[in-house]
Design a protein around this motif. Structure first.
Motif, short mmCIF file in Angstrom:
data_model
loop_
_atom_site.label_atom_id
_atom_site.label_comp_id
_atom_site.label_asym_id
_atom_site.label_seq_id
_atom_site.Cartn_x
_atom_site.Cartn_y
_atom_site.Cartn_z
N SER A 3 10.44 -87.14 35.94
CA SER A 3 9.77 -86.02 35.16
C SER A 3 9.21 -86.07 35.88
CB SER A 3 10.10 -86.26 33.87
OG SER A 3 9.13 -87.31 33.53
N THR A 4 7.89 -87.02 36.29
CA THR A 4 6.98 -86.34 37.76
C THR A 4 6.53 -85.92 38.20
OG1 THR A 4 5.86 -88.63 35.69
CG2 THR A 4 4.43 -87.13 37.56
N HIS A 5 7.91 -86.21 39.51
CA HIS A 5 8.04 -85.56 40.75
C HIS A 5 8.41 -84.09 40.50
CE1 HIS A 5 7.75 -89.45 42.51
NE2 HIS A 5 8.50 -90.01 41.74
N LEU A 6 9.90 -84.36 39.03
CA LEU A 6 9.53 -82.82 38.77
C LEU A 6 8.41 -81.62 38.12
CD1 LEU A 6 12.60 -80.52 38.46
CD2 LEU A 6 12.41 -80.91 36.49
N ILE A 7 7.37 -82.51 37.77
CA ILE A 7 6.21 -81.57 37.66
C ILE A 7 5.51 -81.06 38.82
CG2 ILE A 7 5.14 -81.55 35.82
CD1 ILE A 7 6.20 -82.89 33.93
N VAL A 8 5.94 -82.28 39.34
CA VAL A 8 4.55 -82.22 40.64
C VAL A 8 5.36 -80.87 41.74
CG1 VAL A 8 4.01 -83.64 43.12
CG2 VAL A 8 3.76 -84.60 40.61
N GLN A 9 6.10 -80.61 41.42
CA GLN A 9 7.20 -79.95 42.72
C GLN A 9 7.03 -78.62 42.16
OE1 GLN A 9 8.29 -80.58 45.26
NE2 GLN A 9 7.34 -82.93 45.62
N ALA A 10 7.09 -78.67 40.95
CA ALA A 10 7.06 -76.76 40.08
C ALA A 10 5.81 -76.90 40.79
CB ALA A 10 7.24 -77.60 38.71
N ILE A 11 4.29 -77.84 40.08
CA ILE A 11 3.04 -77.72 39.77
C ILE A 11 2.71 -76.65 41.72
CG2 ILE A 11 1.15 -78.07 40.69
CD1 ILE A 11 1.11 -80.08 38.39
N ARG A 12 3.63 -77.72 42.73
CA ARG A 12 3.13 -77.23 44.27
C ARG A 12 4.34 -75.73 43.80
NH1 ARG A 12 5.39 -82.05 48.28
NH2 ARG A 12 4.17 -80.75 49.36
N GLY A 57 15.25 -78.62 48.43
CA GLY A 57 14.49 -79.30 49.83
C GLY A 57 13.71 -80.67 49.47
N ASN A 58 12.86 -80.66 49.08
CA ASN A 58 11.78 -81.85 48.77
C ASN A 58 12.09 -82.11 47.26
OD1 ASN A 58 9.47 -80.45 49.80
ND2 ASN A 58 10.11 -78.84 48.04
N LEU A 59 13.37 -82.31 46.55
CA LEU A 59 13.41 -83.58 45.63
C LEU A 59 15.68 -83.69 46.50
CD1 LEU A 59 12.46 -82.24 42.33
CD2 LEU A 59 12.06 -84.10 43.88
N GLU A 60 15.80 -83.02 46.40
CA GLU A 60 17.25 -83.19 47.46
C GLU A 60 18.40 -83.13 46.38
OE1 GLU A 60 17.43 -86.96 49.66
OE2 GLU A 60 15.88 -87.02 50.79
N ASN A 61 17.96 -83.71 45.56
CA ASN A 61 19.68 -83.33 44.20
C ASN A 61 19.48 -82.23 42.94
OD1 ASN A 61 21.23 -85.67 44.74
ND2 ASN A 61 19.26 -87.01 44.25
N ALA A 62 19.16 -81.73 43.77
CA ALA A 62 19.12 -79.86 42.67
C ALA A 62 20.44 -78.93 42.86
CB ALA A 62 17.96 -78.99 43.15
N ASP A 63 20.98 -78.08 41.71
CA ASP A 63 22.03 -77.84 41.74
C ASP A 63 21.88 -76.38 41.00
OD1 ASP A 63 23.95 -79.33 43.90
OD2 ASP A 63 24.20 -79.94 42.00
#
Length: 179
Positions: A3-12, A57-63
């Motif tokens: 979930s930290t990866h998702l939050i970091v991507q949301a910040i970015r 593009g950044n996490l690869e597994n988004a639908d």
């Protein structure tokens, strides 16, 4: 940890969209700026598609538009090993203080009945912005949503408010000094 990866991507994502300039990017990002006098304000799908492409593009597994999520359809689903996270995309044309956006949190966390107890509403704020936009640190926060039933777990939401309908710094009005 994921979930930290998702939050970091949301910040970015938020940081990137706050720094976009109308003149130097494709029309794809026009939704971030005030429309022409005869133009229409963007729909929720505009930010949904932009965020989906960014995350894919950044996490690869988004639908996008995933069915059968807690009895409904998820705007964006991001899969990690062992769990999924759902992002609910919305827009608002009215006042958008933190308190005013709480009405979106219930739906965002309801999708997590089959996963972690963290939801993420991403809200395109289309209120006019004649002066400067908020700092991106003021446009993202965590919110606690108490369970409506005492026997169930409380849930959390990471709220992302993306400032749209804005002007360029060159065209902004200067706020009057406080007296």
């Amino acid at each position: 940890m994921h979930s930290t990866h998702l939050i970091v991507q949301a910040i970015r994502f938020l940081h990137s969209r706050n720094n976009r300039a109308r003149a130097h990017h494709t029309p794809r990002f026009a939704y971030l700026f005030a429309p022409a006098p005869d133009g229409k304000v963007p729909l929720e799908e505009t930010i949904q598609e932009d965020l989906h492409d960014y995350l894919d593009g950044n996490l690869e597994n988004a639908d996008i538009e995933v069915t059968d999520r807690s009895g409904d359809r998820a705007d964006i689903e991001v899969r990690f090993p062992g769990f999924t996270a759902v992002i609910e995309c919305r827009r608002t044309k009215g006042r958008s203080p933190r308190k005013g956006l709480r009405s979106y949190l219930g739906q965002a966390v309801a999708y997590q009945a089959g996963g972690i107890t963290l939801g993420m509403p991403v809200i395109l704020d289309l209120t006019p912005k004649p002066s400067w936009i908020t700092n991106f640190r003021d446009d993202m926060w965590a919110d606690h949503i108490p369970s409506p039933v005492p026997e169930q777990r409380d849930r959390w939401a990471v709220v992302v408010r993306v400032p749209g309908n804005r002007t360029s710094p060159y065209d902004m009005t200067t706020p009057a000094p406080a007296q």
